[in-house]
Enzyme design. Sequence first.
Site, short mmCIF file in Angstrom:
data_model
loop_
_atom_site.label_atom_id
_atom_site.label_comp_id
_atom_site.label_asym_id
_atom_site.label_seq_id
_atom_site.Cartn_x
_atom_site.Cartn_y
_atom_site.Cartn_z
N ASP A 1 -1.10 -3.63 -9.82
CA ASP A 1 -1.84 -4.40 -9.20
C ASP A 1 -3.09 -3.94 -10.00
O ASP A 1 -3.72 -2.78 -10.60
CB ASP A 1 -1.16 -4.10 -7.94
CG ASP A 1 -0.41 -4.01 -7.10
OD1 ASP A 1 -0.08 -4.59 -7.52
OD2 ASP A 1 -0.36 -3.59 -6.08
N LYS B 1 -4.22 -9.53 -8.77
CA LYS B 1 -4.42 -10.96 -7.96
C LYS B 1 -4.77 -10.52 -7.34
O LYS B 1 -5.63 -9.26 -6.46
CB LYS B 1 -3.25 -11.66 -7.49
CG LYS B 1 -2.37 -12.22 -8.01
CD LYS B 1 -1.30 -13.07 -7.40
CE LYS B 1 -0.34 -12.03 -6.24
NZ LYS B 1 0.50 -12.02 -6.86
N GLY C 1 -0.36 1.36 -2.53
CA GLY C 1 -0.43 2.11 -1.48
C GLY C 1 1.45 1.86 -1.28
O GLY C 1 2.11 2.64 -2.20
N ASP C 2 2.18 1.34 -0.19
CA ASP C 2 3.15 1.91 -0.78
C ASP C 2 4.11 -0.31 -0.27
O ASP C 2 3.52 -0.99 -0.40
CB ASP C 2 3.63 1.48 0.65
CG ASP C 2 5.05 1.75 1.47
OD1 ASP C 2 6.33 2.14 0.69
OD2 ASP C 2 6.19 0.74 1.85
N THR D 1 0.98 4.94 1.91
CA THR D 1 0.57 3.21 2.37
C THR D 1 -1.07 3.31 2.35
O THR D 1 -1.66 4.55 3.47
CB THR D 1 1.01 2.59 3.39
OG1 THR D 1 0.38 1.42 3.82
CG2 THR D 1 0.99 3.07 4.38
N ALA D 2 -2.13 2.86 2.14
CA ALA D 2 -3.20 3.01 3.17
C ALA D 2 -3.67 3.76 3.80
O ALA D 2 -4.92 4.33 4.61
CB ALA D 2 -4.37 1.65 2.06
N MET E 1 -6.57 -5.17 4.40
CA MET E 1 -7.66 -6.31 4.08
C MET E 1 -8.17 -7.23 5.40
O MET E 1 -8.46 -7.73 5.41
CB MET E 1 -7.00 -7.39 3.39
CG MET E 1 -5.96 -7.27 2.08
SD MET E 1 -4.69 -8.01 1.78
CE MET E 1 -3.69 -7.67 3.04
N ALA F 1 -9.76 5.33 0.34
CA ALA F 1 -9.33 6.67 0.73
C ALA F 1 -8.82 7.29 -0.29
O ALA F 1 -8.16 6.88 -1.23
CB ALA F 1 -8.23 6.12 1.61
#
Lengths: 258, 258
Positions: free
Chosen positions: B32, B54, B86-87, B115-116, B170, B199
Amino acid sequence: MIHLVGAGPGDPELLTVKAHRLLRGAGIVLHDDLVPDEILALAGPQAQIVNVGKRCGAKRTTQAEINSRMIESSRGGLDVVRLHSGDPAIFGRLGEELDALEAAGVPFEIVPGITAGVASAAALGITLTDRRKSSRVIIASGHHASKSGLHDKTDWKDLAREDATLIVYMPGSDFSALRDELLAADLDSQIPAIIVSHATTPRQQFRCATLGELHKLPRMEAPAVLLIGWPLERAYQKLSAEDLFLMLAEADLIFSAP
Amino acid sequence: MIHLVGAGPGDPELLTVKAHRLLRGAGIVLHDDLVPDEILALAGPQAQIVNVGKRCGAKRTTQAEINSRMIESSRGGLDVVRLHSGDPAIFGRLGEELDALEAAGVPFEIVPGITAGVASAAALGITLTDRRKSSRVIIASGHHASKSGLHDKTDWKDLAREDATLIVYMPGSDFSALRDELLAADLDSQIPAIIVSHATTPRQQFRCATLGELHKLPRMEAPAVLLIGWPLERAYQKLSAEDLFLMLAEADLIFSAP
């Protein structure tokens, strides 16, 4: 500096690199009951390993004792790792521990861990959100802290959404109320549900049901999480096929050469 | 075997031990956009590193291209790591990837990541659940996939609960609708909210507000998450004191020797 560290779901390889490093260097490790021996074995030979676990109300160590043990160990010059199973911020007693550390003026750091719900999804080979099926994840607890008064047994329906994946930690053994309330809130009875016990460890087990048959799920050994939602369908189909296969095998309908 | 791996929030030490091992041995890493260079640098010298990110609708690589690249690389004998920030199971396109791998009959494994939202809580020094304040965590997205029709901009109020911590991935830049709907659903205007950008990395930034003033929060650089709930109070008090301090400093009201 006290490190409040997530041990992840059980597989030692699912520790973070940071948790692994802190564990190796710790002078004392104060750990939850559910952290497996394979993870505790990663601590260095210098480390005192102390189980401060509480289980089902049978308090082996009180929260006040855990707090003062952390603070005294730190003041005594030990590198303290307080090892929570999963992630420290999700259904641990982190709030009380932070209050105590702040009141005592002891600096701390939180090191996040892989929480059981996310680990269970990975073990099942599913996604938790899917832009075609589920846009939200709701993490709740089946264990009701009676003193807190925060929520009672009748408010599951607030969380009933076709487009959310529900993860219930400490789901207990009686799923009838959950089933009835989600159905009463018009959720589809065909939504798949899977309970996962000991995710990511050699003792990992799954059982599946549709929401309509949720009350038939067995009690599973802790740590267990219950997942409910459309994104589980992919795993549900495989598991129910395996269940059928096992059932037939047990009934001697297959594997029986003439 | 294709490995669908969570890269965590950004700090290379918050990779899992397993993700670290797989990255070192990978023949190809399809990553990503938001995975930082420090993490990509952990891949072995043999690895091809391919950005398949993306961003904001500007598709550098289509999902179909990502899927076929994974499958072709695997058939070509490469160890494939598909590295999600993240996850993988939370707001990625994991669902589409699993569909493609299953259709192609390619075996896969999901390796969960931090995850974030969980990482942001740790960075803020807070808990997400607290038996005295918050018994649930709700993970939602502020980015509305218009084609899915799964939820529109007016259903935030379904998620308004005093006893839940809300995490919005987001979150975008316009928080007025979210504020208005949560207030309309009778949430307390004093509930603290904090937006966290990058983070756990050196570029980490926080901004805080109460729910009543949520619309005044600035847009923050991606990856960002917005957290709302009573357990944030501990961090909110510190951050707002720092904000005041900075404001006074900028106004030359302190640090000014006579």
